[in-house]
Scaffold this motif. Structure first.
Motif, short mmCIF file in Angstrom:
data_model
loop_
_atom_site.label_atom_id
_atom_site.label_comp_id
_atom_site.label_asym_id
_atom_site.label_seq_id
_atom_site.Cartn_x
_atom_site.Cartn_y
_atom_site.Cartn_z
N GLY A 1 0.78 -1.23 0.00
CA GLY A 1 0.00 0.00 0.00
C GLY A 1 0.81 1.27 0.00
O GLY A 1 0.24 2.36 0.03
N VAL A 2 2.14 1.15 -0.03
CA VAL A 2 3.01 2.33 -0.04
C VAL A 2 3.77 2.37 -1.35
O VAL A 2 4.61 1.49 -1.62
N THR A 3 3.48 3.38 -2.17
CA THR A 3 4.14 3.50 -3.47
C THR A 3 4.81 4.86 -3.60
O THR A 3 4.36 5.84 -3.01
N TYR A 4 5.87 4.88 -4.39
CA TYR A 4 6.64 6.11 -4.59
C TYR A 4 7.05 6.20 -6.05
O TYR A 4 7.44 5.22 -6.69
N TYR A 5 6.97 7.43 -6.56
CA TYR A 5 7.47 7.70 -7.91
C TYR A 5 8.29 8.97 -7.86
O TYR A 5 7.80 10.04 -7.47
N GLY A 6 9.57 8.85 -8.23
CA GLY A 6 10.42 10.03 -8.21
C GLY A 6 11.88 9.66 -8.21
O GLY A 6 12.28 8.55 -8.57
N GLU A 7 12.70 10.60 -7.78
CA GLU A 7 14.14 10.41 -7.75
C GLU A 7 14.55 9.61 -6.52
O GLU A 7 13.92 9.72 -5.46
N VAL A 8 15.58 8.79 -6.68
CA VAL A 8 16.02 7.95 -5.57
C VAL A 8 17.54 7.99 -5.44
O VAL A 8 18.26 8.39 -6.36
N LYS A 9 18.00 7.57 -4.26
CA LYS A 9 19.42 7.41 -4.00
C LYS A 9 19.58 6.25 -3.03
O LYS A 9 18.97 6.25 -1.96
N ASP A 10 20.36 5.28 -3.41
CA ASP A 10 20.56 4.08 -2.59
C ASP A 10 19.24 3.42 -2.24
O ASP A 10 19.03 2.93 -1.11
N GLY A 11 18.31 3.41 -3.20
CA GLY A 11 17.03 2.75 -3.00
C GLY A 11 16.02 3.51 -2.17
O GLY A 11 14.95 2.99 -1.87
N LYS A 12 16.33 4.76 -1.78
CA LYS A 12 15.43 5.56 -0.97
C LYS A 12 15.02 6.82 -1.72
O LYS A 12 15.79 7.34 -2.53
N PRO A 13 13.80 7.34 -1.43
CA PRO A 13 13.40 8.61 -2.04
C PRO A 13 14.42 9.71 -1.72
O PRO A 13 14.78 9.91 -0.56
N ASN A 14 14.87 10.39 -2.78
CA ASN A 14 15.87 11.44 -2.59
C ASN A 14 15.80 12.38 -3.78
O ASN A 14 16.05 11.98 -4.91
N GLY A 15 15.44 13.64 -3.50
CA GLY A 15 15.23 14.59 -4.59
C GLY A 15 13.75 14.92 -4.68
O GLY A 15 13.09 15.11 -3.66
N LYS A 16 13.22 14.97 -5.91
CA LYS A 16 11.80 15.27 -6.12
C LYS A 16 11.03 13.97 -6.29
O LYS A 16 11.46 13.08 -7.01
N GLY A 17 9.87 13.88 -5.61
CA GLY A 17 9.07 12.68 -5.78
C GLY A 17 7.76 12.74 -5.04
O GLY A 17 7.51 13.64 -4.24
N SER A 18 6.90 11.74 -5.33
CA SER A 18 5.57 11.67 -4.73
C SER A 18 5.34 10.29 -4.12
O SER A 18 5.73 9.28 -4.71
N MET A 19 4.70 10.28 -2.94
CA MET A 19 4.39 9.02 -2.26
C MET A 19 2.92 8.98 -1.89
O MET A 19 2.33 10.00 -1.53
N ASP A 20 2.32 7.78 -1.97
CA ASP A 20 0.94 7.55 -1.56
C ASP A 20 0.91 6.39 -0.58
O ASP A 20 1.53 5.35 -0.82
N TRP A 21 0.16 6.57 0.53
CA TRP A 21 0.04 5.49 1.50
C TRP A 21 -1.18 5.72 2.39
O TRP A 21 -1.38 6.80 2.91
N GLY A 22 -2.02 4.72 2.53
CA GLY A 22 -3.14 4.75 3.46
C GLY A 22 -4.03 5.96 3.38
O GLY A 22 -4.40 6.53 4.41
N GLY A 23 -4.38 6.42 2.18
CA GLY A 23 -5.20 7.62 2.04
C GLY A 23 -4.42 8.90 2.18
O GLY A 23 -5.00 9.98 2.13
N LYS A 24 -3.12 8.79 2.35
CA LYS A 24 -2.26 9.96 2.50
C LYS A 24 -1.38 10.10 1.26
O LYS A 24 -1.05 9.12 0.61
N SER A 25 -0.98 11.32 0.97
CA SER A 25 -0.08 11.56 -0.15
C SER A 25 0.84 12.72 0.16
O SER A 25 0.50 13.62 0.94
N TYR A 26 2.03 12.68 -0.44
CA TYR A 26 3.00 13.76 -0.29
C TYR A 26 3.74 13.91 -1.60
O TYR A 26 4.16 12.93 -2.23
#
Length: 291
Positions: free
Chosen positions: A37-62
């Motif tokens: 239920g946790v998805t991310y689309y954007g820039e990454v570094k070492d497998g983690k969100p890093n830079g610009k990106g968007s995340m959705d989880w449990g009715g929440k978004s950033y």
């Protein structure tokens, strides 16, 4: 010699191309499913969100900036919640973040789509999720409350209808329009100030003048009279009650059979204190527009 010159020319031509490819590789956006239920689309570094990106989880978004897998920088957060069959609540925050917490300048809105709220707007500065400086507007059970806070003061008022709130915010000050007023300004350890409240259920009112202590409990902040005078009266009574405080305790209490004196002093104080709100009206108005 001729071959060496050609080799150098090729390097000069290729260097900008290599540099561009490196930037493109750094800015490449990827899709990640971090957990159920946790998805991310954007820039990454070492497998983690890093830079610009968007995340959705449990009715929440950033959507915004990330550093090492945490919200840091500028970003927009949204959460939709179903309170009951007739009520929904939406929480948004647009502003500065640090280590997954609201930190810096921002606008927080908690809007309940129901007849009586509660709804909240905070516009100003946050420190590790705590609102520490700026303008606040609240709506609950038909009442509107406004407050300006910083490290040295808390100033605000409330009223029981949108129409009256707009009149007060326009600078049209009439004492009866306000259901509560408070002005607390820090002087050393404590605050000097004034507080007024009207209770429509009992047709009673009260006001106090003196030194107050700021108290924070369970995430709520309020001010307690330590030294000064607390007066209270009810419509129709032929007396009002006066309590004298010292070091947080009542040292004298008496009934005064001069109700006209009480209401005359109350009205005079209200008019003077409401005028002290003028420097804050623009900020209160901006906050109310967000409700």
């Amino acid at each position: 010699m001729k071959n060496r010159i050609l080799f150098l020319i090729c390097i000069v031509i290729l260097l900008p191309m290599l540099s561009t490819n490196q930037v493109q590789a750094t800015n490449t956006k990827v899709y990640l499913e971090l957990s159920k239920g946790v998805t991310y689309y954007g820039e990454v570094k070492d497998g983690k969100p890093n830079g610009k990106g968007s995340m959705d989880w449990g009715g929440k978004s950033y959507s915004g900036d990330w550093i090492d897998g945490k919200r840091s920088g500028q970003g927009y957060y949204k959460f939709n919640e179903i309170v009951d069959t007739d009520t929904t609540r939406t929480i948004t925050y647009n502003g500065s973040w640090k280590n997954d917490k609201k930190h810096g300048k921002g606008l927080l809105k908690e809007i309940t789509l129901g007849e009586y709220g509660p709804s909240l707007v905070q516009q100003g500065t946050f420190n590790n999720n705590e609102f520490i400086n700026g303008y606040e507007a609240r709506f609950f059970l038909g009442y509107y409350d406004f407050d300006y806070i910083d490290q040295k003061q808390s100033v605000g008022f409330g009223t029981n209808s949108k129409e009256l709130a707009r009149k007060l915010l326009s600078g049209n000050f009439i004492g009866e329009q306000a259901s509560n007023i408070h002005i607390y300004k820090k002087t050393g350890k404590y605050y000097e100030g004034y507080s007024f409240a009207y209770e429509p259920e009992s047709s009673g009112s009260n006001y106090s003048i003196g030194t107050y202590e700021k108290v924070t409990e369970n995430g709520s902040t309020y001010f307690v009279l330590r030294s000064g005078v607390y007066n209270s009266g009810s419509d129709g009574d032929d007396f009002y009650t006066q309590e004298t405080y010292k070091d947080g305790k009542i040292v004298k209490k008496k009934s005064i059979y001069q109700p006209d004196e009480y209401y005359a002093t109350l009205d005079k104080n209200l008019k003077n204190k409401l005028k002290e709100m003028k420097p804050y009206l623009k900020g209160f108005s901006n906050a109310m527009r967000e409700l």
